[in-house]
Motif scaffolding. Structure first.
Motif, PDB file in Angstrom:
ATOM      1  N   SER A 127       0.842  -1.197   0.000  1.00 40.81           N
ATOM      2  CA  SER A 127       0.000   0.000   0.000  1.00 40.81           C
ATOM      3  C   SER A 127       0.877   1.247   0.000  1.00 40.81           C
ATOM      4  O   SER A 127       1.486   1.569  -1.011  1.00 40.81           O
ATOM      5  CB  SER A 127      -0.955  -0.028   1.210  1.00 40.81           C
ATOM      6  OG  SER A 127      -0.234  -0.230   2.425  1.00 40.81           O
ATOM      7  N   THR A 145      -0.962  10.337   7.069  1.00 39.32           N
ATOM      8  CA  THR A 145      -1.455   9.138   7.756  1.00 39.32           C
ATOM      9  C   THR A 145      -2.979   9.106   7.778  1.00 39.32           C
ATOM     10  O   THR A 145      -3.579   8.038   7.672  1.00 39.32           O
ATOM     11  CB  THR A 145      -0.879   9.049   9.181  1.00 39.32           C
ATOM     12  OG1 THR A 145      -1.166  10.259   9.900  1.00 39.32           O
ATOM     13  CG2 THR A 145       0.634   8.843   9.133  1.00 39.32           C
ATOM     14  N   THR A 170       0.726   4.356   6.109  1.00 39.11           N
ATOM     15  CA  THR A 170       1.123   3.720   7.356  1.00 39.11           C
ATOM     16  C   THR A 170       2.399   4.378   7.883  1.00 39.11           C
ATOM     17  O   THR A 170       3.369   4.523   7.133  1.00 39.11           O
ATOM     18  CB  THR A 170       1.398   2.218   7.141  1.00 39.11           C
ATOM     19  OG1 THR A 170       0.182   1.584   6.719  1.00 39.11           O
ATOM     20  CG2 THR A 170       1.901   1.556   8.414  1.00 39.11           C
ATOM     21  N   GLY A 228      -4.245   7.579   4.695  1.00 37.33           N
ATOM     22  CA  GLY A 228      -4.055   6.139   4.513  1.00 37.33           C
ATOM     23  C   GLY A 228      -2.632   5.642   4.542  1.00 37.33           C
ATOM     24  O   GLY A 228      -2.395   4.428   4.465  1.00 37.33           O
ATOM     25  N   LEU A 286      -2.714   8.381  -3.232  1.00 42.37           N
ATOM     26  CA  LEU A 286      -2.771   9.122  -1.976  1.00 42.37           C
ATOM     27  C   LEU A 286      -2.404  10.587  -2.194  1.00 42.37           C
ATOM     28  O   LEU A 286      -3.073  11.497  -1.694  1.00 42.37           O
ATOM     29  CB  LEU A 286      -1.837   8.460  -0.965  1.00 42.37           C
ATOM     30  CG  LEU A 286      -1.818   8.982   0.472  1.00 42.37           C
ATOM     31  CD1 LEU A 286      -1.466   7.838   1.425  1.00 42.37           C
ATOM     32  CD2 LEU A 286      -0.794  10.104   0.638  1.00 42.37           C
TER      33      LEU A 286
END
Length: 389
Positions: free
Chosen positions: A53, A225, A230, A228, A163
């Motif tokens: 991801s 964050t 980490t 999404g 993102l």
């Protein structure tokens, strides 16, 4: 949580405010990544997230500087190893500063954007690099200065373009390309707060650096964050970097290392830091001689370390074939799939199947990390022709 980083009272380093985030672990003693989180509780989970991801890594300990003035590109072109004279706005490269004998002194990443040439490098080596550059200005129309008010975050993983898009950023398409990040004078937790994003060709296929105002470090982290990403520590970045066979100057190199030994030959399109088709610069004679006439004495390889051994090598330890030293250990890290691994500079004649040890632990060379080039160099071929061979 304070958004402004505070100096560590025991060192000259800046302590990142992200060390106060939940689960943030302080790096081990003597770590080159002191001042930023080592991990957030589960480094293997963080590393896997980088493959599946997106993760965000705090690299705010990087030294950031700027070069301004109308001659910034042509001037730096003449004193460094990369071909950067014709960089266009929004382009960048990796570059080296070599000594007179062609040995690597500094490695840095460049981005030219809106009339400013940004560079970032290792925290401990940055002041010396800036001092050298400043002394080389002479009559050139450039100005060099440190930019401690800016910091670096890295985004890694296959979902990072999505993102960034969701946060309003324009995703750079080509390696080393950069675009300005949205932002404004008011800091909040709702989005990005200025600076720029740069695409990098390593440590993974989808890798980006964000160079942002240091005052916005914590706010930008929270925005990423919340979108999404980490949280991941420098452990994750180092594991991916080692697996990608990318050297870290001062850790994976020593005072004798030349660019050919660590895979840094090539222009921006080849993801290198030494362009072979440019004019004279400090150390260029050695680069040209090795390229045209010889082979580098050592090469950078990936080592697999016996995880059952009582001891583990550390950077600087000898790689031994029996009792004979044949190399030097660099970064040592635990990889989420490959277990304990390391980078090492070993003599060129050492075969991939050699039985080796380091600090008492059995180590083996990953054969896929060896790329042999058996072509006869142009200079060597010319000499052979003159000698009738």
């Amino acid at each position: 949580m304070a958004d402004t980083p505070q100096p560590d009272p025991e060192t000259t380093r800046v302590r990142s405010p992200l060390l106060d985030e939940p689960g943030a672990a302080t790096p081990y003693d003597e770590s080159p990544d002191a001042g930023v989180p080592w991990h957030f509780g589960d480094p293997f989970r963080e590393s896997r997230a980088a493959e599946r991801s997106a993760v965000v890594v705090d690299r705010s300990h990087r030294f950031v500087a700027t070069i301004t003035g109308p001659e910034r590109l042509t001037w730096l072109h003449t004193i460094s190893s990369q071909h950067i004279a014709n960089l266009r706005d929004g382009e960048g490269a990796e570059d080296l500063s070599l000594d007179l004998n062609g040995r690597i002194e500094h490695h840095f990443v460049l981005t030219d954007l809106d009339g400013t040439l940004w560079l970032d490098t290792e925290a401990e080596r940055g002041p010396a690099l800036l001092d050298f550059l400043s002394k080389m200005v002479f009559w050139s129309k450039v100005e060099t200065r440190a930019a401690p008010d800016h910091a670096v975050l890295s985004l890694i993983g296959p979902t990072t373009p999505q993102l960034l898009t969701e946060l309003g950023a324009t995703v750079p398409a080509a390696p080393y390309a950069a675009t300005a990040l949205p932002g404004g004078p008011e800091l909040s937790d709702s989005g990005l707060q200025g600076g720029f994003v740069r695409r990098m060709p390593w440590p993974a296929e989808q890798s980006f650096d964000l160079v942002i105002p240091r005052a916005a470090l914590a706010a930008t982290w929270r925005a990423l964050t919340a979108a999404g990403a980490t949280p991941a520590g420098s452990w994750t970045f180092e594991a991916l970097r080692v697996a990608a066979l990318r050297p870290r100057i001062g850790v994976d190199t020593d005072e004798r290392t030349i660019p050919h030994e660590v895979g840094l030959i090539g222009g921006p399109g080849e993801f290198g830091a030494v362009h072979l088709d440019k004019g004279c610069y400090r150390g260029q004679e050695t680069v040209a001689r090795v390229h045209n006439l010889g082979k580098p004495p050592r090469r950078l390889v990936l080592l697999h370390i016996d995880g059952s051994a009582d001891a583990r090598p550390v950077p600087g330890d000898d790689v031994l074939a029996g009792a004979r030293s044949v190399g030097r250990v660099g970064t040592v890290i635990d990889h989420h799939d490959d277990g304990p691994i390391a980078l090492a500079l070993v003599k060129r004649a050492v075969p991939a199947d050699a039985e080796l040890t380091a600090a008492g632990a059995a180590v083996s060379i990953d054969p896929e990390s060896i790329t042999d080039d058996d072509r006869v160099q142009a200079g060597r071929a010319a000499i052979d022709r003159l000698r009738g061979r």
